[in-house]
Design a protein around this motif. Structure first.
Motif, PDB file in Angstrom:
ATOM      1  N   LEU A   1     -71.053  49.869  13.853  1.00 52.33           N
ATOM      2  CA  LEU A   1     -69.985  50.385  14.709  1.00 52.33           C
ATOM      3  C   LEU A   1     -70.364  51.730  15.308  1.00 52.33           C
ATOM      4  CD1 LEU A   1     -66.792  49.580  12.583  1.00 52.33           C
ATOM      5  CD2 LEU A   1     -67.519  48.422  14.676  1.00 52.33           C
ATOM      6  N   ARG A   2     -70.884  52.617  14.475  1.00 52.17           N
ATOM      7  CA  ARG A   2     -71.242  53.944  14.955  1.00 52.17           C
ATOM      8  C   ARG A   2     -72.402  53.884  15.951  1.00 52.17           C
ATOM      9  NH1 ARG A   2     -68.451  57.859  12.544  1.00 52.17           N
ATOM     10  NH2 ARG A   2     -67.428  57.428  10.543  1.00 52.17           N
ATOM     11  N   ALA A   3     -73.279  52.916  15.802  1.00 59.27           N
ATOM     12  CA  ALA A   3     -74.375  52.756  16.762  1.00 59.27           C
ATOM     13  C   ALA A   3     -73.851  52.385  18.147  1.00 59.27           C
ATOM     14  CB  ALA A   3     -75.356  51.692  16.271  1.00 59.27           C
ATOM     15  N   LEU A   4     -72.657  51.780  18.189  1.00 57.05           N
ATOM     16  CA  LEU A   4     -72.020  51.446  19.465  1.00 57.05           C
ATOM     17  C   LEU A   4     -71.269  52.639  20.057  1.00 57.05           C
ATOM     18  CD1 LEU A   4     -70.532  47.959  18.497  1.00 57.05           C
ATOM     19  CD2 LEU A   4     -72.518  48.371  19.979  1.00 57.05           C
ATOM     20  N   GLY A   5     -71.154  53.719  19.291  1.00 54.08           N
ATOM     21  CA  GLY A   5     -70.399  54.886  19.720  1.00 54.08           C
ATOM     22  C   GLY A   5     -68.986  54.916  19.187  1.00 54.08           C
ATOM     23  N   ILE A   6     -68.618  53.941  18.361  1.00 53.22           N
ATOM     24  CA  ILE A   6     -67.264  53.856  17.810  1.00 53.22           C
ATOM     25  C   ILE A   6     -67.137  54.802  16.618  1.00 53.22           C
ATOM     26  CG2 ILE A   6     -65.643  52.339  16.610  1.00 53.22           C
ATOM     27  CD1 ILE A   6     -66.844  50.025  18.279  1.00 53.22           C
ATOM     28  N   ARG A   7     -66.094  55.614  16.640  1.00 55.37           N
ATOM     29  CA  ARG A   7     -65.806  56.481  15.498  1.00 55.37           C
ATOM     30  C   ARG A   7     -64.976  55.721  14.469  1.00 55.37           C
ATOM     31  NH1 ARG A   7     -63.117  61.141  18.878  1.00 55.37           N
ATOM     32  NH2 ARG A   7     -62.644  59.340  20.176  1.00 55.37           N
ATOM     33  N   VAL A   8     -65.208  56.000  13.193  1.00 54.70           N
ATOM     34  CA  VAL A   8     -64.541  55.271  12.109  1.00 54.70           C
ATOM     35  C   VAL A   8     -63.862  56.262  11.170  1.00 54.70           C
ATOM     36  CG1 VAL A   8     -64.815  53.622  10.219  1.00 54.70           C
ATOM     37  CG2 VAL A   8     -66.305  53.456  12.238  1.00 54.70           C
ATOM     38  N   LEU A   9     -62.572  56.067  10.946  1.00 49.28           N
ATOM     39  CA  LEU A   9     -61.830  56.824   9.949  1.00 49.28           C
ATOM     40  C   LEU A   9     -61.352  55.860   8.878  1.00 49.28           C
ATOM     41  CD1 LEU A   9     -61.760  58.792  12.426  1.00 49.28           C
ATOM     42  CD2 LEU A   9     -59.590  59.636  11.512  1.00 49.28           C
ATOM     43  N   ARG A  10     -61.443  56.304   7.614  1.00 53.49           N
ATOM     44  CA  ARG A  10     -61.122  55.430   6.488  1.00 53.49           C
ATOM     45  C   ARG A  10     -59.994  56.040   5.651  1.00 53.49           C
ATOM     46  NH1 ARG A  10     -64.528  51.307   5.059  1.00 53.49           N
ATOM     47  NH2 ARG A  10     -66.422  51.059   6.332  1.00 53.49           N
ATOM     48  N   PRO A  11     -58.739  55.756   5.990  1.00 55.97           N
ATOM     49  CA  PRO A  11     -57.638  56.266   5.171  1.00 55.97           C
ATOM     50  C   PRO A  11     -57.629  55.638   3.779  1.00 55.97           C
ATOM     51  CG  PRO A  11     -56.821  54.710   6.816  1.00 55.97           C
ATOM     52  CD  PRO A  11     -58.263  54.966   7.135  1.00 55.97           C
ATOM     53  N   THR A  12     -57.399  56.465   2.774  1.00 52.07           N
ATOM     54  CA  THR A  12     -57.318  56.021   1.390  1.00 52.07           C
ATOM     55  C   THR A  12     -55.893  56.183   0.886  1.00 52.07           C
ATOM     56  OG1 THR A  12     -57.766  58.213   0.473  1.00 52.07           O
ATOM     57  CG2 THR A  12     -59.689  56.855   1.051  1.00 52.07           C
ATOM     58  N   MET A  13     -55.671  55.793  -0.353  1.00 57.55           N
ATOM     59  CA  MET A  13     -54.347  55.965  -0.948  1.00 57.55           C
ATOM     60  C   MET A  13     -53.942  57.433  -0.979  1.00 57.55           C
ATOM     61  SD  MET A  13     -53.094  52.980  -1.666  1.00 57.55           S
ATOM     62  CE  MET A  13     -51.818  53.306  -2.867  1.00 57.55           C
ATOM     63  N   VAL A  14     -54.891  58.328  -1.264  1.00 59.70           N
ATOM     64  CA  VAL A  14     -54.589  59.760  -1.257  1.00 59.70           C
ATOM     65  C   VAL A  14     -54.214  60.206   0.148  1.00 59.70           C
ATOM     66  CG1 VAL A  14     -55.556  62.063  -1.586  1.00 59.70           C
ATOM     67  CG2 VAL A  14     -56.025  60.265  -3.264  1.00 59.70           C
ATOM     68  N   ASP A  15     -54.938  59.712   1.150  1.00 55.16           N
ATOM     69  CA  ASP A  15     -54.690  60.127   2.535  1.00 55.16           C
ATOM     70  C   ASP A  15     -53.299  59.753   3.020  1.00 55.16           C
ATOM     71  OD1 ASP A  15     -57.243  61.247   2.912  1.00 55.16           O
ATOM     72  OD2 ASP A  15     -58.090  59.284   3.380  1.00 55.16           O
ATOM     73  N   VAL A  16     -52.750  58.628   2.564  1.00 53.99           N
ATOM     74  CA  VAL A  16     -51.406  58.236   3.009  1.00 53.99           C
ATOM     75  C   VAL A  16     -50.329  58.802   2.088  1.00 53.99           C
ATOM     76  CG1 VAL A  16     -52.266  56.134   4.091  1.00 53.99           C
ATOM     77  CG2 VAL A  16     -51.368  56.025   1.747  1.00 53.99           C
ATOM     78  N   GLY A  17     -50.756  59.533   1.052  1.00 54.03           N
ATOM     79  CA  GLY A  17     -49.825  60.161   0.128  1.00 54.03           C
ATOM     80  C   GLY A  17     -49.905  61.667   0.218  1.00 54.03           C
ATOM     81  N   SER A  18     -50.378  62.308  -0.851  1.00 55.97           N
ATOM     82  CA  SER A  18     -50.390  63.769  -0.903  1.00 55.97           C
ATOM     83  C   SER A  18     -51.345  64.387   0.110  1.00 55.97           C
ATOM     84  CB  SER A  18     -50.775  64.230  -2.316  1.00 55.97           C
ATOM     85  OG  SER A  18     -52.078  63.755  -2.662  1.00 55.97           O
ATOM     86  N   GLY A  19     -52.333  63.635   0.552  1.00 52.07           N
ATOM     87  CA  GLY A  19     -53.301  64.184   1.502  1.00 52.07           C
ATOM     88  C   GLY A  19     -53.005  63.858   2.950  1.00 52.07           C
ATOM     89  N   TRP A  20     -51.764  63.417   3.239  1.00 55.66           N
ATOM     90  CA  TRP A  20     -51.473  62.955   4.593  1.00 55.66           C
ATOM     91  C   TRP A  20     -51.655  64.033   5.658  1.00 55.66           C
ATOM     92  CZ3 TRP A  20     -51.699  59.395   7.875  1.00 55.66           C
ATOM     93  CH2 TRP A  20     -51.069  59.529   9.113  1.00 55.66           C
ATOM     94  N   GLU A  21     -51.178  65.242   5.423  1.00 56.85           N
ATOM     95  CA  GLU A  21     -51.268  66.270   6.459  1.00 56.85           C
ATOM     96  C   GLU A  21     -52.709  66.550   6.850  1.00 56.85           C
ATOM     97  OE1 GLU A  21     -49.082  67.628   8.480  1.00 56.85           O
ATOM     98  OE2 GLU A  21     -47.676  66.216   7.579  1.00 56.85           O
TER      99      GLU A  21
END
Length: 210
Positions: free
Chosen positions: A153-173
């Protein structure tokens, strides 16, 4: 009707039962419950809308209506639902779900979320995906396959973000701020690819929260 039978017992229909649950559940849990039922084709949106109409004078039905409006059966896990609900509630661009990325006649990856204008992909990653993958797969092979797909994906120029359980909880901001920065950044030079949204989600062989 809102009543059906299970053997000799009268019970409320799946749609009415879901609407009743969503009148009481917290928003995220309500949307996740609806997403799961839609994914499993236990109910469809027309049935939910009809159940809402029949319960329009019942306390809490407006809450259930908002959950139905925000539900989407293409989300394939609780984490995907949680990320989508928080992402949209933050006023960020609404993502397309379950999008196939094709390049050179090959399927590169099916991404959980996709922002086409920004060429950004989102992949919800629960820890169990790598520590105890479904189908008896080898964790190291799963991790390697994910790395190879993201590299492609990145070789195509696509950026990738990987939300985790922490990211949708206490780490959301922190994750929201990172998403905002990525959305505002210039789109990298892109190689030719095609993004094809799937009409429906696909039920995984085993359930998990990630």
């Amino acid at each position: 009707m809102d009543l059906t039978r299970r053997g000799p017992f009268p019970v409320t229909s799946a749609a009415r039962t879901l609407v009743d649950l969503c009148r009481e559940l917290p928003e995220l849990d309500a949307v996740a419950t609806l997403d799961r039922a839609l994914l499993r084709q236990q109910v469809d949106r027309e049935q939910l809308e009809l159940a809402l109409e029949r319960a329009r004078f019942v306390r809490g039905t407006p809450l259930a209506g908002r959950a139905v409006e925000r539900s989407d059966g293409r989300s394939e896990s609780w984490l995907e639902t949680a990320w989508r609900v928080r992402h949209v509630a933050a006023g960020l661009p609404e993502p397309e779900l379950q999008v196939e990325i094709w390049a050179g006649g090959q399927l590169v990856k099916v991404v959980d979320g996709w922002l086409g204008a920004q060429a950004m992909a989102f992949e919800g990653d629960g820890k169990v995906k790598f520590t105890d993958p479904y189908g008896g797969k080898d964790p190291a092979e799963v991790l390697w396959a994910e790395k190879r797909a993201e590299d492609a994906l990145r070789a195509l120029g696509i950026r990738v973000l990987r939300p985790t359980m922490v990211d949708v909880g206490s780490g959301w901001e922190a994750f929201r701020a990172r998403t905002v920065r990525e959305i505002g950044a210039p789109v990298p030079a892109l190689q030719p690819f095609t993004a094809v949204p799937r009409a429906t989600g696909r039920l995984r062989p085993a359930t998990s929260r990630g």
